[in-house]
Design a protein around this motif. Structure first.
Motif, PDB file in Angstrom:
ATOM      1  N   ILE A  16       0.770  -1.237   0.012  1.00  0.00           N
ATOM      2  CA  ILE A  16      -0.048  -0.095   0.017  1.00  0.00           C
ATOM      3  C   ILE A  16       0.681   1.078   0.090  1.00  0.00           C
ATOM      4  O   ILE A  16       0.509   2.308  -0.768  1.00  0.00           O
ATOM      5  CB  ILE A  16      -0.947  -0.066   1.145  1.00  0.00           C
ATOM      6  N   HIS A  17       1.827   1.389   1.007  1.00  0.00           N
ATOM      7  CA  HIS A  17       2.833   2.361   1.038  1.00  0.00           C
ATOM      8  C   HIS A  17       3.659   2.634  -0.263  1.00  0.00           C
ATOM      9  O   HIS A  17       3.686   3.859  -1.031  1.00  0.00           O
ATOM     10  CB  HIS A  17       3.578   2.059   1.948  1.00  0.00           C
ATOM     11  N   TRP A  18       4.051   1.753  -0.862  1.00  0.00           N
ATOM     12  CA  TRP A  18       4.685   1.487  -2.161  1.00  0.00           C
ATOM     13  C   TRP A  18       3.962   2.149  -3.444  1.00  0.00           C
ATOM     14  O   TRP A  18       4.349   3.046  -4.179  1.00  0.00           O
ATOM     15  CB  TRP A  18       5.641   0.312  -2.550  1.00  0.00           C
ATOM     16  N   LEU A  58       6.174   3.531  -6.112  1.00  0.00           N
ATOM     17  CA  LEU A  58       7.322   2.668  -6.171  1.00  0.00           C
ATOM     18  C   LEU A  58       6.893   1.268  -6.496  1.00  0.00           C
ATOM     19  O   LEU A  58       7.060   0.540  -5.801  1.00  0.00           O
ATOM     20  CB  LEU A  58       7.956   2.820  -4.874  1.00  0.00           C
ATOM     21  N   HIS A  59       6.205   1.216  -7.609  1.00  0.00           N
ATOM     22  CA  HIS A  59       5.712  -0.272  -7.957  1.00  0.00           C
ATOM     23  C   HIS A  59       6.579  -1.382  -7.756  1.00  0.00           C
ATOM     24  O   HIS A  59       6.296  -2.559  -8.130  1.00  0.00           O
ATOM     25  CB  HIS A  59       4.681  -0.195  -9.128  1.00  0.00           C
ATOM     26  N   ASP A  60       7.909  -0.856  -8.545  1.00  0.00           N
ATOM     27  CA  ASP A  60       8.872  -1.925  -8.730  1.00  0.00           C
ATOM     28  C   ASP A  60       9.179  -2.726  -7.436  1.00  0.00           C
ATOM     29  O   ASP A  60       9.683  -3.662  -7.526  1.00  0.00           O
ATOM     30  CB  ASP A  60      10.370  -1.304  -9.210  1.00  0.00           C
ATOM     31  N   ASN A  61       9.003  -1.947  -6.222  1.00  0.00           N
ATOM     32  CA  ASN A  61       9.124  -2.533  -4.921  1.00  0.00           C
ATOM     33  C   ASN A  61       8.292  -3.774  -4.578  1.00  0.00           C
ATOM     34  O   ASN A  61       8.882  -4.551  -3.886  1.00  0.00           O
ATOM     35  CB  ASN A  61       9.100  -1.613  -3.835  1.00  0.00           C
ATOM     36  N   LEU A  62       7.225  -3.701  -5.275  1.00  0.00           N
ATOM     37  CA  LEU A  62       6.396  -5.160  -5.044  1.00  0.00           C
ATOM     38  C   LEU A  62       6.814  -6.047  -5.618  1.00  0.00           C
ATOM     39  O   LEU A  62       6.270  -7.333  -4.962  1.00  0.00           O
ATOM     40  CB  LEU A  62       5.093  -4.708  -5.866  1.00  0.00           C
ATOM     41  N   HIS A  63       7.804  -6.301  -6.423  1.00  0.00           N
ATOM     42  CA  HIS A  63       8.611  -7.610  -6.738  1.00  0.00           C
ATOM     43  C   HIS A  63       9.874  -7.950  -6.121  1.00  0.00           C
ATOM     44  O   HIS A  63      10.417  -8.744  -6.549  1.00  0.00           O
ATOM     45  CB  HIS A  63       8.765  -7.565  -8.415  1.00  0.00           C
ATOM     46  N   LYS A  64      10.334  -7.044  -5.066  1.00  0.00           N
ATOM     47  CA  LYS A  64      11.218  -7.470  -4.378  1.00  0.00           C
ATOM     48  C   LYS A  64      11.382  -8.516  -3.398  1.00  0.00           C
ATOM     49  O   LYS A  64      10.161  -8.914  -3.001  1.00  0.00           O
ATOM     50  CB  LYS A  64      11.867  -6.098  -3.518  1.00  0.00           C
ATOM     51  N   PRO A  65      12.299  -9.196  -2.962  1.00  0.00           N
ATOM     52  CA  PRO A  65      12.369 -10.253  -2.254  1.00  0.00           C
ATOM     53  C   PRO A  65      11.684  -9.766  -0.645  1.00  0.00           C
ATOM     54  O   PRO A  65      11.804  -8.639  -0.412  1.00  0.00           O
ATOM     55  CB  PRO A  65      13.579 -10.814  -1.864  1.00  0.00           C
ATOM     56  N   PRO A  66      11.448 -10.774   0.240  1.00  0.00           N
ATOM     57  CA  PRO A  66      10.776 -10.292   1.476  1.00  0.00           C
ATOM     58  C   PRO A  66      11.906  -9.626   2.587  1.00  0.00           C
ATOM     59  O   PRO A  66      11.310  -8.595   3.240  1.00  0.00           O
ATOM     60  CB  PRO A  66      10.410 -11.566   2.267  1.00  0.00           C
ATOM     61  N   TYR A 118      -2.360   8.371  -1.651  1.00  0.00           N
ATOM     62  CA  TYR A 118      -3.312   7.185  -0.797  1.00  0.00           C
ATOM     63  C   TYR A 118      -4.656   6.912  -1.590  1.00  0.00           C
ATOM     64  O   TYR A 118      -5.092   5.831  -1.619  1.00  0.00           O
ATOM     65  CB  TYR A 118      -3.280   7.523   0.690  1.00  0.00           C
ATOM     66  N   GLN A 119      -5.349   8.075  -2.042  1.00  0.00           N
ATOM     67  CA  GLN A 119      -6.633   7.947  -2.353  1.00  0.00           C
ATOM     68  C   GLN A 119      -6.733   7.186  -3.786  1.00  0.00           C
ATOM     69  O   GLN A 119      -7.543   6.326  -4.006  1.00  0.00           O
ATOM     70  CB  GLN A 119      -6.974   9.429  -2.631  1.00  0.00           C
ATOM     71  N   GLY A 141      -7.582   2.185  -6.674  1.00  0.00           N
ATOM     72  CA  GLY A 141      -7.297   1.263  -7.598  1.00  0.00           C
ATOM     73  C   GLY A 141      -6.834   1.985  -8.897  1.00  0.00           C
ATOM     74  O   GLY A 141      -6.603   1.240 -10.052  1.00  0.00           O
ATOM     75  N   THR A 142      -6.444   3.250  -8.880  1.00  0.00           N
ATOM     76  CA  THR A 142      -5.914   4.173  -9.942  1.00  0.00           C
ATOM     77  C   THR A 142      -4.412   4.412  -9.899  1.00  0.00           C
ATOM     78  O   THR A 142      -3.961   5.318 -10.504  1.00  0.00           O
ATOM     79  CB  THR A 142      -6.952   5.204 -10.115  1.00  0.00           C
ATOM     80  N   ASP A 143      -3.654   3.924  -8.847  1.00  0.00           N
ATOM     81  CA  ASP A 143      -2.431   4.306  -8.749  1.00  0.00           C
ATOM     82  C   ASP A 143      -1.489   3.739  -9.857  1.00  0.00           C
ATOM     83  O   ASP A 143      -1.951   2.507 -10.462  1.00  0.00           O
ATOM     84  CB  ASP A 143      -1.767   3.534  -7.506  1.00  0.00           C
ATOM     85  N   THR A 144      -0.544   4.635 -10.346  1.00  0.00           N
ATOM     86  CA  THR A 144       0.454   4.099 -11.344  1.00  0.00           C
ATOM     87  C   THR A 144       1.951   4.426 -11.120  1.00  0.00           C
ATOM     88  O   THR A 144       1.875   5.226 -10.165  1.00  0.00           O
ATOM     89  CB  THR A 144       0.104   4.811 -12.683  1.00  0.00           C
ATOM     90  N   ILE A 145       2.708   3.664 -11.847  1.00  0.00           N
ATOM     91  CA  ILE A 145       3.903   3.931 -11.428  1.00  0.00           C
ATOM     92  C   ILE A 145       4.733   5.509 -11.421  1.00  0.00           C
ATOM     93  O   ILE A 145       4.274   6.122 -12.481  1.00  0.00           O
ATOM     94  CB  ILE A 145       5.107   3.216 -12.307  1.00  0.00           C
ATOM     95  N   ALA A 146       5.171   6.002 -10.533  1.00  0.00           N
ATOM     96  CA  ALA A 146       5.694   7.389 -10.462  1.00  0.00           C
ATOM     97  C   ALA A 146       4.594   8.410 -10.668  1.00  0.00           C
ATOM     98  O   ALA A 146       4.768   9.434 -11.461  1.00  0.00           O
ATOM     99  CB  ALA A 146       6.808   7.547 -11.409  1.00  0.00           C
TER     100      ALA A 146
END
Length: 268
Positions: A90-92, A97-105, A212-213, A218-223
């Motif tokens: 949610i924070h990313w 920072l959508h690339d962070n969603l694919h980072k390891p734990p 956050y909104q 569900g409309t967030d995009t990269i950068a």
């Protein structure tokens, strides 16, 4: 001379600097000594971080140390925190920072743009730290005990309430906002963000709210917005890293106008 051959226990004949170096070597070896202890337990290590994913929860411990102020004793400190697995995504997403969603734990422990886990307990020991294997086992047993305490705490009430009741709750606003959204309390999350930044502010504060909104919608995009808040939810003064994709000649909407346009649909 290898690190294991160098002294790791300070003595009074040493200078303060030499004692401090002993403490650092002892700490490093004690952390490395955790590797065989955590094998097969689900716990993992990344540098001085020990972490574990347990279903919807993320447990993370950080180990520091050295020597006591006079350098005469080795010193080890362990702090353990916990957070829902849902809060970092949610924070990313709110930060673009959508690339962070694919980072390891492990990224949830040592990344610069993580949501800090809520500290639940800490432990410090300096007496009798002369044996590395004993110190490693002490650290591991301490983490196991702290983790059990953390599990009991988060099982007793919603995590957003655990954050609100924490003695340092003001430092973990971003964690609470993301927790509220993860729990479906979207309206309350937006209201708290507005209350924190002030509804009459424009510009960067409006960007934070928009981030956050957009996650909620569900409309967030990269950068899609600038990085304007730190990991605690406090506004940054530095030049942002990511640029907001908007016409620079178009004035940014005030936060109050943005709230009026978004809050009513949110309450449906």
């Amino acid at each position: 001379m290898t690190q294991t051959q160098k002294p790791i226990v300070p003595t009074k004949e040493m200078t303060l600097y030499q004692r401090q170096r002993c403490g650092q070597r002892f700490k490093d070896l004690a952390i490395k000594g955790l590797n065989p202890l955590i094998k097969g337990t689900g716990w993992k290590r990344k540098s001085a971080w020990i972490f574990k994913v347990e279903g919807e929860w993320y447990l993370t411990a950080f180990i520091t140390g050295g020597t006591t102020p006079n350098g005469m004793q080795n010193l080890l400190k362990v702090e353990l925190g916990i957070k829902p697995m849902a809060v970092d995504p949610i924070h990313w997403r709110a930060q673009g920072l959508h690339d962070n969603l694919h980072k390891p734990p492990s990224f949830r422990s040592d990344a610069a743009w993580k949501v800090p886990a809520l500290p639940m307990e800490n432990h410090e020991k300096s007496d009798g730290l002369t044996d590395v294997e004993d110190a490693s086992r002490m650290i591991f047993n301490t983490i196991i005990g702290m983790a059990e305490t953390a599990r009991r705490e988060v099982a007793s009430k919603p995590f957003s309430k655990v954050v609100a009741d924490h003695q340092d709750a003001d430092r973990y606003r971003a964690l609470r906002w993301a927790s509220l959204i993860a729990e479906g309390q979207n309206t309350l999350a937006i209201e708290e963000i507005v209350a924190h930044y002030g509804i009459d502010q424009a510009g960067d504060a409006a960007d934070i709210l928009a981030g956050y909104q957009n996650v909620i919608d569900g409309t967030d995009t990269i950068a899609h917005r600038r990085l304007v808040s730190d990991i605690y939810g406090n506004q940054k003064a530095e030049e942002p890293v990511l640029k907001l994709s908007q016409n620079p000649t178009t004035p940014k909407p005030s936060l109050s106008k943005y709230l009026l346009s978004r809050l009513n649909p949110l309450r449906k």
